[in-house]
Design a protein around this motif. Structure first.
Motif, mmCIF file in Angstrom:
data_model
loop_
_atom_site.group_PDB
_atom_site.id
_atom_site.type_symbol
_atom_site.label_atom_id
_atom_site.label_comp_id
_atom_site.label_asym_id
_atom_site.label_seq_id
_atom_site.Cartn_x
_atom_site.Cartn_y
_atom_site.Cartn_z
ATOM 1 N N ALA A 88 0.829 -1.204 0.000
ATOM 2 C CA ALA A 88 0.000 0.000 0.000
ATOM 3 C C ALA A 88 0.865 1.256 0.000
ATOM 4 C CB ALA A 88 -0.927 0.003 1.214
ATOM 5 N N MET A 89 1.924 1.271 0.806
ATOM 6 C CA MET A 89 2.811 2.430 0.858
ATOM 7 C C MET A 89 3.549 2.629 -0.462
ATOM 8 S SD MET A 89 2.305 3.914 3.691
ATOM 9 C CE MET A 89 0.615 3.288 3.693
ATOM 10 N N SER A 90 3.923 1.527 -1.113
ATOM 11 C CA SER A 90 4.576 1.638 -2.422
ATOM 12 C C SER A 90 3.634 2.248 -3.454
ATOM 13 C CB SER A 90 5.049 0.254 -2.892
ATOM 14 O OG SER A 90 6.089 -0.230 -2.072
ATOM 15 N N ALA A 91 2.374 1.828 -3.404
ATOM 16 C CA ALA A 91 1.380 2.387 -4.329
ATOM 17 C C ALA A 91 1.182 3.875 -4.069
ATOM 18 C CB ALA A 91 0.051 1.642 -4.184
ATOM 19 N N ILE A 92 1.166 4.263 -2.798
ATOM 20 C CA ILE A 92 1.007 5.681 -2.452
ATOM 21 C C ILE A 92 2.219 6.480 -2.929
ATOM 22 C CG2 ILE A 92 0.892 7.319 -0.532
ATOM 23 C CD1 ILE A 92 -0.719 5.185 1.000
ATOM 24 N N GLY A 93 3.422 5.989 -2.648
ATOM 25 C CA GLY A 93 4.634 6.694 -3.038
ATOM 26 C C GLY A 93 4.768 6.844 -4.537
ATOM 27 N N ASN A 94 4.462 5.782 -5.281
ATOM 28 C CA ASN A 94 4.548 5.857 -6.736
ATOM 29 C C ASN A 94 3.472 6.771 -7.315
ATOM 30 O OD1 ASN A 94 6.193 3.254 -8.445
ATOM 31 N ND2 ASN A 94 6.433 3.607 -6.259
ATOM 32 N N THR A 95 2.333 6.844 -6.647
ATOM 33 C CA THR A 95 1.287 7.780 -7.063
ATOM 34 C C THR A 95 1.773 9.214 -6.951
ATOM 35 O OG1 THR A 95 -0.533 6.290 -6.446
ATOM 36 C CG2 THR A 95 -1.018 8.656 -6.505
ATOM 37 N N VAL A 96 2.420 9.535 -5.847
ATOM 38 C CA VAL A 96 2.951 10.886 -5.641
ATOM 39 C C VAL A 96 3.956 11.234 -6.736
ATOM 40 C CG1 VAL A 96 4.344 12.342 -4.114
ATOM 41 C CG2 VAL A 96 2.561 10.857 -3.150
ATOM 42 N N THR A 97 4.880 10.325 -7.006
ATOM 43 C CA THR A 97 5.912 10.569 -8.022
ATOM 44 C C THR A 97 5.301 10.746 -9.410
ATOM 45 O OG1 THR A 97 7.508 9.255 -6.751
ATOM 46 C CG2 THR A 97 8.006 9.646 -9.069
ATOM 47 N N LEU A 98 4.375 9.866 -9.748
ATOM 48 C CA LEU A 98 3.741 9.901 -11.065
ATOM 49 C C LEU A 98 3.016 11.220 -11.303
ATOM 50 C CD1 LEU A 98 2.698 8.564 -13.709
ATOM 51 C CD2 LEU A 98 0.811 7.619 -12.347
ATOM 52 N N PHE A 99 2.198 11.627 -10.347
ATOM 53 C CA PHE A 99 1.351 12.794 -10.571
ATOM 54 C C PHE A 99 2.088 14.111 -10.386
ATOM 55 C CE2 PHE A 99 -1.865 9.552 -10.228
ATOM 56 C CZ PHE A 99 -2.789 9.965 -11.183
ATOM 57 N N LEU A 100 3.203 14.089 -9.705
ATOM 58 C CA LEU A 100 4.020 15.295 -9.649
ATOM 59 C C LEU A 100 4.494 15.654 -11.051
ATOM 60 C CD1 LEU A 100 5.530 17.495 -8.097
ATOM 61 C CD2 LEU A 100 7.420 15.869 -7.771
ATOM 62 N N GLY A 101 5.009 14.640 -11.761
ATOM 63 C CA GLY A 101 5.460 14.868 -13.134
ATOM 64 C C GLY A 101 4.314 15.216 -14.066
ATOM 65 N N VAL A 102 3.174 14.535 -13.922
ATOM 66 C CA VAL A 102 2.019 14.775 -14.787
ATOM 67 C C VAL A 102 1.506 16.207 -14.625
ATOM 68 C CG1 VAL A 102 -0.412 14.190 -15.154
ATOM 69 C CG2 VAL A 102 1.287 12.371 -14.934
ATOM 70 N N LEU A 221 5.323 7.239 4.598
ATOM 71 C CA LEU A 221 6.131 7.079 3.398
ATOM 72 C C LEU A 221 7.616 7.171 3.705
ATOM 73 C CD1 LEU A 221 4.293 9.150 0.636
ATOM 74 C CD2 LEU A 221 4.399 6.670 0.863
ATOM 75 N N LYS A 222 8.369 6.357 2.978
ATOM 76 C CA LYS A 222 9.820 6.421 3.033
ATOM 77 C C LYS A 222 10.334 6.724 1.627
ATOM 78 C CE LYS A 222 10.008 3.039 6.803
ATOM 79 N NZ LYS A 222 10.499 1.701 7.235
ATOM 80 N N ARG A 223 11.602 7.095 1.536
ATOM 81 C CA ARG A 223 12.167 7.467 0.235
ATOM 82 C C ARG A 223 12.044 6.325 -0.778
ATOM 83 N NH1 ARG A 223 18.011 10.152 0.193
ATOM 84 N NH2 ARG A 223 16.766 11.651 1.412
ATOM 85 N N LYS A 224 12.195 5.097 -0.329
ATOM 86 C CA LYS A 224 12.135 3.961 -1.254
ATOM 87 C C LYS A 224 10.756 3.823 -1.904
ATOM 88 C CE LYS A 224 10.941 0.513 2.295
ATOM 89 N NZ LYS A 224 11.302 -0.791 2.894
ATOM 90 N N HIS A 225 9.711 4.280 -1.194
ATOM 91 C CA HIS A 225 8.360 4.172 -1.735
ATOM 92 C C HIS A 225 8.130 5.142 -2.887
ATOM 93 C CE1 HIS A 225 7.334 2.767 2.587
ATOM 94 N NE2 HIS A 225 7.509 1.714 1.803
ATOM 95 N N LEU A 226 8.920 6.232 -2.936
ATOM 96 C CA LEU A 226 8.766 7.231 -3.985
ATOM 97 C C LEU A 226 9.471 6.842 -5.280
ATOM 98 C CD1 LEU A 226 9.360 10.417 -1.795
ATOM 99 C CD2 LEU A 226 7.167 9.593 -2.661
ATOM 100 N N LYS A 227 10.373 5.875 -5.201
ATOM 101 C CA LYS A 227 11.109 5.432 -6.385
ATOM 102 C C LYS A 227 10.171 4.671 -7.319
ATOM 103 C CE LYS A 227 15.147 2.772 -7.849
ATOM 104 N NZ LYS A 227 16.265 1.909 -7.409
ATOM 105 N N PRO A 228 10.068 5.102 -8.601
ATOM 106 C CA PRO A 228 9.174 4.411 -9.549
ATOM 107 C C PRO A 228 9.501 2.929 -9.672
ATOM 108 C CG PRO A 228 9.951 6.491 -10.454
ATOM 109 C CD PRO A 228 10.756 6.252 -9.212
ATOM 110 N N GLN A 229 8.463 2.101 -9.557
ATOM 111 C CA GLN A 229 8.614 0.650 -9.660
ATOM 112 C C GLN A 229 7.619 0.124 -10.695
ATOM 113 O OE1 GLN A 229 7.934 -0.797 -5.692
ATOM 114 N NE2 GLN A 229 9.524 0.492 -4.792
ATOM 115 N N ARG A 230 8.121 -0.614 -11.657
ATOM 116 C CA ARG A 230 7.266 -1.102 -12.739
ATOM 117 C C ARG A 230 6.107 -1.943 -12.218
ATOM 118 N NH1 ARG A 230 10.078 -4.123 -17.712
ATOM 119 N NH2 ARG A 230 10.954 -2.020 -17.869
#
Length: 443
Positions: A88-102, A221-230
């Motif tokens: 769940a935290m990975s999904a949250i972190g990747n969501t933040v990263t994705l939508f920041l760029g979008v 959230l931790k820094r690792k959760h923000l790293k994009p993961q396929r």
């Protein structure tokens, strides 16, 4: 705070989740309505049309962001239902990263195309300057508008629909106050309406960040959760992209209809713009059920409780059909009074009431296919939702509105009927797809 939606009464869970979300959606809808209502108190039809055109463009952008974020809600919900907090935290972190760029990319692109967008909307000449001003300011605020909707989708994936309600309540109050200050007090017209909207969204984001930072939301959230993961981004985009495209096509259909109305003249344009705002309020219950069914079903699917997911769908359809029937019948008697809340122009009131009386029947059928779309999204089959909406728009809504405008030049009622007829096609496709899915699940 995380909420388990996989046990207890299904109906109670729907009520628990949907009522705060319904209020949130209502308050968010008030943004555009407040702009339109307040600008109508201090300015003329030209500025009303400018805000109507601009807010419709912004609404299209917002619903596409929300649609893309549906993938996050479903991914987070499944992880919560399966008791996998790290996922769940990975999904949250990747969501933040994705939508920041979008959000940043959208802001830059839209600012460069603002004049072309206003031109493509066939905006009446009297409203062009105001529409450009409104959209320019709103486009600058896209990162904050995106941030609010993404934070809300994360909370809902965790089963918490109350926190977004609190955020938007504060923001809505600020928007109304700022609109009166900028439009009524400073006489800033369309610029004031846009500033009020953008600044109030910023306030809601800051409030949400304060809540998260104080760790009252269960998000760590931790820094690792923000790293994009396929493996994390894949499921999010698989669900979110078709929903975003679907919502984009729906809004394009609305915009095409607006363009058709704009070409009929300023009064027709103002009438359609006002009714679109009214429809936004009326459709709160159907729209709420889409997100409610997707969130509840996602958690139950993650927990392996497929029958509870289907129960959520059945309850949602029952509720939306009953609501749609009541609202559609009542509207036939009060349509002119509703449109008259936004303007005193008798021609606009007449045309708007005609359009509303036809359009309102869509509330019944849209409620059904919205509920089904939420169910399909929870199973990662959002492509079905895209398909039925695409066919509805291409085969019925746009050609129906065009023909109605061409053959019925003195009334907007037939144009309004294009929407419910299109949704009826969607309902048939959804029912067929659901029966196919059920056979697959039970085999």
């Amino acid at each position: 705070m995380e909420k388990d939606l996989t046990s207890g009464s299904v109906f109670r869970n729907i009520a628990y989740f949907s009522l705060p979300y319904l209020l949130s959606y209502f308050l968010q809808t008030l943004y555009g309505m407040a702009d339109l209502f307040i600008i109508g108190q201090f300015n003329g039809v030209g500025d009303i049309t400018a805000v109507s055109v601009g807010s419709q463009v912004m609404h299209m952008l917002t619903v596409m962001i929300v649609g893309l974020a549906m993938g996050s809600t479903v991914s987070i919900g499944k992880a919560v239902g399966a008791k996998r907090p790290e996922h769940a935290m990975s999904a949250i972190g990747n969501t933040v990263t994705l939508f920041l760029g979008v959000s940043v990319a959208c802001m830059v692109l839209l600012l460069g195309l603002v004049k072309q967008i206003v031109f493509l909307m066939s905006t009446p000449e009297e409203a062009v300057a105001g529409a450009i001003t409104y959209l320019t300011i709103c486009f600058i605020g896209v990162p904050f508008i995106t941030a609010y909707n993404i934070i809300s989708s994360i909370f809902r994936g965790l089963g918490d629909s109350k926190s977004p309600m609190y955020f938007i309540a504060v923001s809505c109050g600020a928007n109304i106050a700022l609109d009166y200050l900028f439009i009524g007090g400073f006489r800033m017209g369309t610029a004031g309406a846009a500033l009020g909207t953008t600044m109030s969204q910023t306030i809601s984001v800051l409030l949400a960040l304060v809540v998260i930072s104080k760790k009252k939301a269960g998000i760590k959230l931790k820094r690792k959760h923000l790293k994009p993961q396929r493996e994390t981004l894949g499921p999010i985009l698989k669900v979110g992209l078709p929903v975003a495209l679907q919502d984009g096509f729906i809004q394009i259909a609305f915009i095409v209809i607006t363009v058709i109305a704009n070409r009929r003249g300023l009064n027709d344009a103002a009438a359609v713009g006002i009714v679109e705002k009214v429809i936004g309020v009326v459709f709160l219950v159907p729209s709420t059920m889409l997100s409610t069914v997707s969130a509840l079903s996602a958690q139950n699917i993650g927990a392996g409780k497929h029958e509870r997911a289907a129960q959520s769908l059945r309850y949602a359809v029952f509720l939306t059909v009953g609501y749609g029937l009541v609202v559609s019948v009542i509207t036939q008697f009060i349509a002119a009074s509703v449109v008259g809340m936004f303007t005193e122009d008798t021609a606009v009131i007449l045309l708007g009431s005609q359009y509303l009386k036809g359009y309102i029947w869509d509330c019944i059928f849209a409620g059904i296919h919205f509920s089904f779309s939420g169910y399909f999204c929870a199973y990662g089959m959002s492509g079905i939702s895209f398909l039925h909406n695409f066919l509805s728009i291409v085969c019925v809504r746009i050609p129906g509105a065009f023909l109605a405008s061409a053959y019925f030049a003195d009334t907007l009622f037939p144009m309004g009927l294009a929407a419910p007829v299109g949704s009826l096609l969607s309902v048939f496709i959804c029912v067929a797809a659901f029966l196919w899915m059920r056979r697959r699940l039970l085999s």
